[in-house]
Design a protein around this motif. Structure first.
Motif, mmCIF file in Angstrom:
data_model
loop_
_atom_site.group_PDB
_atom_site.id
_atom_site.type_symbol
_atom_site.label_atom_id
_atom_site.label_comp_id
_atom_site.label_asym_id
_atom_site.label_seq_id
_atom_site.Cartn_x
_atom_site.Cartn_y
_atom_site.Cartn_z
ATOM 1 N N HIS A 138 5.942 -44.651 53.598
ATOM 2 C CA HIS A 138 6.179 -44.521 52.163
ATOM 3 C C HIS A 138 7.308 -43.515 51.992
ATOM 4 N N ILE A 154 -0.696 -47.035 47.031
ATOM 5 C CA ILE A 154 -1.289 -46.690 48.325
ATOM 6 C C ILE A 154 -2.553 -45.874 48.079
ATOM 7 N N SER A 210 -0.281 -43.421 59.278
ATOM 8 C CA SER A 210 0.760 -43.228 58.280
ATOM 9 C C SER A 210 1.813 -42.258 58.811
#
Lengths: 310, 191
Positions: A259, A269, A279
């Motif tokens: 992201h 998210i 992540s």
């Protein structure tokens, strides 16, 4: 390397790999006790920010300072811009001050391109309108490569507000150059008209794409640009295009979640996905400084190139 | 290095100054000298300057280990970001920096390079070392010393002193990177 970094599309495969390889070496600097190199001593980097930004500005500032460049921060608020000064006059002021590089963020697409005609220094696009954000694409590619190895043949899925996203465009162009296969997933209302000419595939079905993805990049829903009814409600968007734990489970075990930040937790998210070990969101920030050091070094570290063309 | 500045009017005459066995012997002697000078190579770290210095550092390290059974960590230190001539050429790609796990604080660092010439590379390496840690001492080993120093720098261990003219070039080939071992002196002659 060209003299400016305005579009990710300007980078050849060799240029892009040179930047990534340089960053790989510079990553060590961030782990040393003395996080500084003397390379750009005596050079001036101006951060020209017409739009709000924390992480990009701080990241460029840290990168320039780690290379010993002098940094001048300029933000539109509290400057002569609020008195009505034009971009050109601001540019001429910077030119007179002897800026070796200008890092510009502007709400108008194409502003860095115009600026390049008015100043002699190197221009680095730090985000222009809904057009491009090449250093973000570079740091994303760098983060992917550190986790997954070379990007040739890797499948990258970019999900969300592609229409307003400069990150998406730069990523599609750069990843195509690096040999990855990109799929965009978004509601039809949030895809630009020109998307057919981009080097990528389009899908409207996130669940169908997830099992085949090595990387899933979630884009921020840009509320400040949501001036029309692009989707019925935030909840519906979140249900169809948000990345939650269920969807994370459908991805291959090695796949990573990215992201560009800032995130709307719970919107595009889920918090538990953002904080999961798969992540790369925190790494992306660290890698941002490193990749910007590489870009500034390659643009400013060598001899001044003759003529504006190269 | 690959700066081929050959103009069409000049011809290159090259002569091998050291062949494979000569290089092996020189490195063997340097390894013995390091052991002698540092009294058994305790706390010694060999740091090669890319590209060929790294290979040489590794070879010297293997010899030291073979002669006295002490393991000497070897690594590499890239000096590109510390060069004083960066502005003279387009930005160059960086070499690898790989430091031993224990770092260099309190160690005796032996810098290893293939050719010692102006001394500017070594100056840059000293600056780079200062940003990485604080060694107890720094020494310098070089396969060839060709003279023409521009800075007050000298080598502690020299494979061969090679008197050269400014216009000549010295090229080092090592089997790991170039397929053969040799030191070649290249003379540029006008036709």
């Amino acid at each position: 390397m060209k003299r400016h970094l305005i579009s990710a599309g300007d980078l050849s495969r060799d240029d892009a790999l040179l930047i990534l390889d340089t960053a790989e070496e510079l990553a060590q600097v961030s782990q040393r006790s003395i996080k500084k190199l003397p390379t750009l001593r005596g050079r001036t980097v101006v951060n020209l920010f017409f739009e709000d930004s924390t992480r990009t500005r701080i990241s460029f500032e840290a990168a320039a300072k780690r290379l010993s460049a002098d940094v001048i921060n300029f933000s539109a608020k509290g400057s002569s811009v609020s008195k009505g000064e034009s971009l050109k006059d601001t540019a001429l002021t910077l030119q007179a001050m002897g800026a070796d590089a200008v890092v510009i963020r502007h709400s108008a697409s194409g502003a860095p391109h115009r600026l390049a005609e008015w100043v002699d220094g190197s221009i680095v696009n730090a985000g222009d309108g809904t057009h491009e954000h090449p250093t973000q694409a570079l740091l994303d590619a760098f983060s992917m490569r550190r986790r997954l190895g070379p990007l040739d043949g890797r499948r990258v899925t970019i999900v969300g507000d592609v229409l307003h996203s400069r990150v998406a465009r730069s990523n599609v162009l750069l990843l195509a150059t690096l040999g990855a296969q990109v799929t965009l997933v978004a509601p039809p209302t949030l895809l630009p008209v020109s998307v057919g000419s981009w080097p990528c595939e389009i899908s409207y079905d996130l669940d169908g794409v997830l099992p085949k993805s090595d990387v899933v990049m979630m884009l921020r829903v840009q509320r400040e640009r949501m001036n029309a009814a692009f989707f019925p409600s935030a909840r519906e968007y979140s249900r169809r295009y948000g990345l939650d734990r269920d969807r994370l489970g459908r991805m291959p075990d090695h796949a990573v979640v990215m992201h560009p930040g800032p995130m709307n937790r719970g919107m595009e998210i889920a918090a538990e996905v953002a904080d999961s070990p798969r992540s790369t969101i925190v790494e992306q920030v660290t890698n941002g400084v490193t990749i910007r050091m590489a870009v500034l070094y390659l643009l400013l570290g060598g001899a001044e190139l003759e003529g504006g063309a190269q | 290095m690959s700066d081929a500045r050959t103009r069409p009017t000049t011809a290159n005459v090259s002569r091998a100054v050291l062949e494979g066995p000569d290089i092996q012997r020189a490195l063997t002697r340097i390894a013995h000298e390091i052991l002698e000078r540092t009294k058994g190579a305790q706390d010694v770290v060999l740091l090669g300057i890319p590209t060929r210095g790294v290979t040489l550092a590794r070879r010297i390290g293997e010899r030291v280990a073979r002669f006295e059974g002490v393991t000497v960590p070897s690594g590499s230190i890239d000096i590109t970001m510390y060069r004083d001539d960066l502005r003279l050429r387009p930005a160059r790609p960086l070499g690898r920096t790989e430091l031993p796990a224990d770092g260099i604080d309190g160690k005796i660092v032996v810098l290893v390079d293939d050719v010692l010439f102006s001394g500017r590379t070594v100056r840059a390496a000293l600056d780079a070392l200062g940003d990485i840690g604080r060694p107890r001492a720094v020494q310098l080993a070089t396969l060839v010393d060709r003279g023409h120093r521009e800075l007050p720098i000298r080598a502690d261990y020299v494979g061969k002193n090679l008197p050269t003219a400014m216009s000549e070039k010295v090229k080092v080939y090592l089997s790991e990177t170039d397929g053969r071992d040799a030191v070649v002196l290249i003379k540029e002659e006008d036709r």
